[in-house]
Design a protein around this motif. Sequence first.
Motif, short mmCIF file in Angstrom:
data_model
loop_
_atom_site.label_atom_id
_atom_site.label_comp_id
_atom_site.label_asym_id
_atom_site.label_seq_id
_atom_site.Cartn_x
_atom_site.Cartn_y
_atom_site.Cartn_z
N ASP A 36 0.82 -1.23 0.00
CA ASP A 36 0.00 0.00 0.00
C ASP A 36 0.85 1.27 0.00
OD1 ASP A 36 -2.27 -1.52 -0.02
OD2 ASP A 36 -2.63 -1.39 2.14
N ASN A 37 2.12 1.15 0.39
CA ASN A 37 2.99 2.33 0.46
C ASN A 37 3.98 2.44 -0.70
OD1 ASN A 37 1.94 3.20 3.00
ND2 ASN A 37 3.14 1.60 3.99
N ILE A 38 3.95 1.48 -1.61
CA ILE A 38 4.89 1.49 -2.73
C ILE A 38 4.34 2.36 -3.85
CG2 ILE A 38 6.03 0.10 -4.52
CD1 ILE A 38 6.02 -2.24 -2.53
N GLU A 39 5.10 3.38 -4.23
CA GLU A 39 4.68 4.29 -5.29
C GLU A 39 5.39 4.01 -6.61
OE1 GLU A 39 5.47 8.15 -3.79
OE2 GLU A 39 3.88 8.08 -2.27
N ALA A 40 6.57 3.42 -6.55
CA ALA A 40 7.33 3.13 -7.77
C ALA A 40 8.34 2.03 -7.47
CB ALA A 40 8.06 4.38 -8.27
N HIS A 62 -0.21 -2.12 -12.11
CA HIS A 62 0.01 -0.74 -12.56
C HIS A 62 1.42 -0.23 -12.21
CE1 HIS A 62 -1.16 0.25 -8.36
NE2 HIS A 62 -0.42 1.32 -8.55
N LEU A 63 2.12 -0.93 -11.30
CA LEU A 63 3.50 -0.57 -10.98
C LEU A 63 4.52 -1.32 -11.84
CD1 LEU A 63 3.33 -0.47 -7.07
CD2 LEU A 63 3.47 1.48 -8.63
#
Length: 313
Positions: A36-40, A62-63
């Motif tokens: 939940d905290n991974i943006e990239a 989507h990542l």
Amino acid sequence: MLVDDAPAALLHVGRFSQYAHRVIFVEKKDVWKYVDNIEAIEPWGWDLALAFQLRQAGIPQHLLPPDDELAVLRKLASRHTSAAVLQILKANVGNKALTGESKYVEGLPELKATIAEYGQAVLKAPWSSSGRGIRYVSGELDSLMENWAGKVMERQQGLTVEPYYNKVKDFAMEFSVVNGKVSYCGLSVFYTAKSAYTGNVLTGEEDKKAVLEQYIDPIVLEKVKDAIVRLIGEMLPAGYCGAFGVDMMVVACHSNKQTEPSGFLLHPMVEINLRRTMGHVALSLSSGSTDIKRVMRIDYDGSHYRLHINKIR
């Protein structure tokens, strides 16, 4: 940071506390805790296997890059692509200080004819790493080499053949890509043994430039850099983010009767490494440091790789 063994990584990074940032080491079985905290995601390099493993570990699609983009990246990472870009690069720069030739062959008759043309040749599998897909040939193929080449061409549809060059210095130019825009990161002056990487010089850019400018006009290096930024930028998928490096070498020229070099040429594209490289690591470790020269080297004990950083005495 995703690792195989988090406690071991934490133990070993302690040796490099003066260089390392504080990070959380995570194993694949624990990735779900952080999803939940991974943006990239910034991998060493993308491929289908890594994308599959991350998907299995719980990373949302989507990542991850789509499969068609991964297919393009695989094609660009081939030495077949490097051979083609080399010729375009030489034509774009148009300088007599450049050298380099590489032919892609798909069968034994073409391979044997190219080796006969070059005399001494280097055979390279389109995809390989750490020098494992490289062989040297002088004169003719023996049965063992012919068998190896045949298997490579069967599995990878071809291989590249290059003349053997009298190499004086290995180096690379390192780049990063953000949203399709290519930026130059710096020079990497490195060492090899039997075509495999063994270590890097850690020092400032001016010191590295001074080493190379003993052999090559700095204007030529600048033109090559600018041409690579333009050419690779046009080839990468739109929106691609990542890193890459271009291996190069300084080559000695000899007149017919001289044993000492009569001059030096630049081979501007030995190969494209469409991933992060140890050169990028070296740039990070030497960032802001120009007063102390160090060497970063890699040792392999048969089961594990070890990183060492030592001052140059």
